[in-house]
Write a protein that holds these residues in place. Structure first.
Motif, short mmCIF file in Angstrom:
data_model
loop_
_atom_site.label_atom_id
_atom_site.label_comp_id
_atom_site.label_asym_id
_atom_site.label_seq_id
_atom_site.Cartn_x
_atom_site.Cartn_y
_atom_site.Cartn_z
N ALA A 1 60.34 7.12 62.42
CA ALA A 1 60.67 5.69 62.44
C ALA A 1 60.06 5.01 63.65
O ALA A 1 59.58 3.86 63.55
CB ALA A 1 62.18 5.51 62.41
N GLU A 2 60.04 5.68 64.79
CA GLU A 2 59.43 5.08 65.97
C GLU A 2 57.92 4.96 65.82
O GLU A 2 57.31 4.01 66.31
CB GLU A 2 59.76 5.91 67.22
CG GLU A 2 61.21 5.77 67.65
CD GLU A 2 61.59 6.73 68.77
OE1 GLU A 2 60.88 7.75 68.99
OE2 GLU A 2 62.62 6.47 69.43
N CYS A 3 57.32 5.87 65.11
CA CYS A 3 55.88 5.87 64.91
C CYS A 3 55.44 4.76 63.94
O CYS A 3 54.49 4.04 64.21
CB CYS A 3 55.43 7.23 64.39
SG CYS A 3 53.65 7.39 64.16
N VAL A 4 56.15 4.64 62.82
CA VAL A 4 55.71 3.70 61.77
C VAL A 4 56.51 2.40 61.78
O VAL A 4 56.13 1.45 61.09
CB VAL A 4 55.78 4.34 60.37
CG1 VAL A 4 54.91 5.56 60.29
CG2 VAL A 4 57.21 4.64 59.97
N GLY A 5 57.60 2.36 62.53
CA GLY A 5 58.46 1.18 62.53
C GLY A 5 59.63 1.40 61.57
O GLY A 5 59.49 2.08 60.55
N LEU A 6 60.76 0.83 61.90
CA LEU A 6 61.97 1.07 61.13
C LEU A 6 61.87 0.53 59.70
O LEU A 6 62.32 1.17 58.75
CB LEU A 6 63.18 0.45 61.86
CG LEU A 6 64.54 0.93 61.44
CD1 LEU A 6 64.65 2.44 61.41
CD2 LEU A 6 65.61 0.35 62.36
N GLU A 7 61.26 -0.62 59.53
CA GLU A 7 61.14 -1.18 58.18
C GLU A 7 60.24 -0.31 57.30
O GLU A 7 60.55 -0.05 56.14
CB GLU A 7 60.63 -2.62 58.22
CG GLU A 7 60.76 -3.35 56.89
CD GLU A 7 62.20 -3.33 56.35
OE1 GLU A 7 62.34 -3.14 55.11
OE2 GLU A 7 63.15 -3.51 57.11
N SER A 8 59.14 0.16 57.86
CA SER A 8 58.26 1.05 57.10
C SER A 8 58.94 2.38 56.82
O SER A 8 58.75 2.97 55.76
CB SER A 8 56.95 1.28 57.86
OG SER A 8 56.21 0.09 57.92
N PHE A 9 59.74 2.86 57.77
CA PHE A 9 60.51 4.08 57.55
C PHE A 9 61.46 3.92 56.37
O PHE A 9 61.56 4.79 55.52
CB PHE A 9 61.29 4.46 58.81
CG PHE A 9 62.12 5.70 58.66
CD1 PHE A 9 61.52 6.95 58.63
CD2 PHE A 9 63.49 5.62 58.52
CE1 PHE A 9 62.28 8.10 58.47
CE2 PHE A 9 64.26 6.76 58.36
CZ PHE A 9 63.66 8.00 58.34
N ARG A 10 62.10 2.77 56.30
CA ARG A 10 63.00 2.51 55.16
C ARG A 10 62.22 2.54 53.84
O ARG A 10 62.71 3.05 52.84
CB ARG A 10 63.68 1.15 55.34
CG ARG A 10 64.71 1.13 56.43
CD ARG A 10 65.37 -0.25 56.52
NE ARG A 10 66.26 -0.32 57.64
CZ ARG A 10 66.13 -1.17 58.66
NH1 ARG A 10 65.14 -2.04 58.68
NH2 ARG A 10 67.00 -1.15 59.65
N LYS A 11 61.02 1.98 53.84
CA LYS A 11 60.19 2.01 52.64
C LYS A 11 59.84 3.45 52.26
O LYS A 11 59.84 3.80 51.07
CB LYS A 11 58.91 1.20 52.85
CG LYS A 11 59.14 -0.28 52.89
CD LYS A 11 57.82 -1.01 53.13
CE LYS A 11 58.02 -2.50 53.24
NZ LYS A 11 56.75 -3.22 53.48
N LEU A 12 59.52 4.26 53.26
CA LEU A 12 59.23 5.67 52.98
C LEU A 12 60.43 6.37 52.38
O LEU A 12 60.31 7.15 51.43
CB LEU A 12 58.80 6.39 54.27
CG LEU A 12 57.43 6.05 54.81
CD1 LEU A 12 57.24 6.65 56.20
CD2 LEU A 12 56.35 6.54 53.87
N VAL A 13 61.61 6.10 52.93
CA VAL A 13 62.84 6.71 52.41
C VAL A 13 63.07 6.29 50.97
O VAL A 13 63.40 7.12 50.11
CB VAL A 13 64.05 6.33 53.30
CG1 VAL A 13 65.36 6.72 52.64
CG2 VAL A 13 63.93 6.98 54.67
N ARG A 14 62.86 5.02 50.69
CA ARG A 14 63.06 4.53 49.31
C ARG A 14 62.05 5.13 48.34
O ARG A 14 62.37 5.44 47.20
CB ARG A 14 62.99 3.00 49.30
CG ARG A 14 64.22 2.35 49.87
CD ARG A 14 64.19 0.82 49.71
NE ARG A 14 65.45 0.26 50.14
CZ ARG A 14 65.65 -0.37 51.31
NH1 ARG A 14 64.65 -0.53 52.16
NH2 ARG A 14 66.84 -0.85 51.61
#
Length: 85
Positions: A23-36
């Motif tokens: 999440a720190e690497c890609v940003g929290l919003e992008s991390f959420r997209k990855l999780v989804r």
């Protein structure tokens, strides 16, 4: 509140260390997209050389003139047989 709804409110402090690093690497919003998109799976993150390989091959094809095999191999860090292929 559903897990999907709660995901929108997750902060870095809520994450396990290995997930926080992503999440720190890609940003929290992008991390959420990855999780989804990939949650529950084990996606593989390729090495940089694998990502750029097709671009290198395309550039070699564009620059190839039949007499510059050695120069292209040196320029792009590939073997001469790779240039021929």
């Amino acid at each position: 509140m559903t897990a999907e709804e709660m995901l929108d409110e997750i902060t870095l402090d809520d994450l396990q260390e290995q997930h926080r690093e992503i999440a720190e690497c890609v940003g929290l919003e992008s991390f959420r997209k990855l999780v989804r998109s990939f949650g529950g799976t084990a996606p593989s993150i390729p090495q940089a050389k694998e990502i750029v390989k097709l671009r290198v091959y395309r550039l070699i094809r564009e620059e190839y003139n039949g007499a510059n095999v050695r120069a292209l191999a040196t320029k792009y860090g590939v073997s001469e047989s790779t240039v021929y292929n």
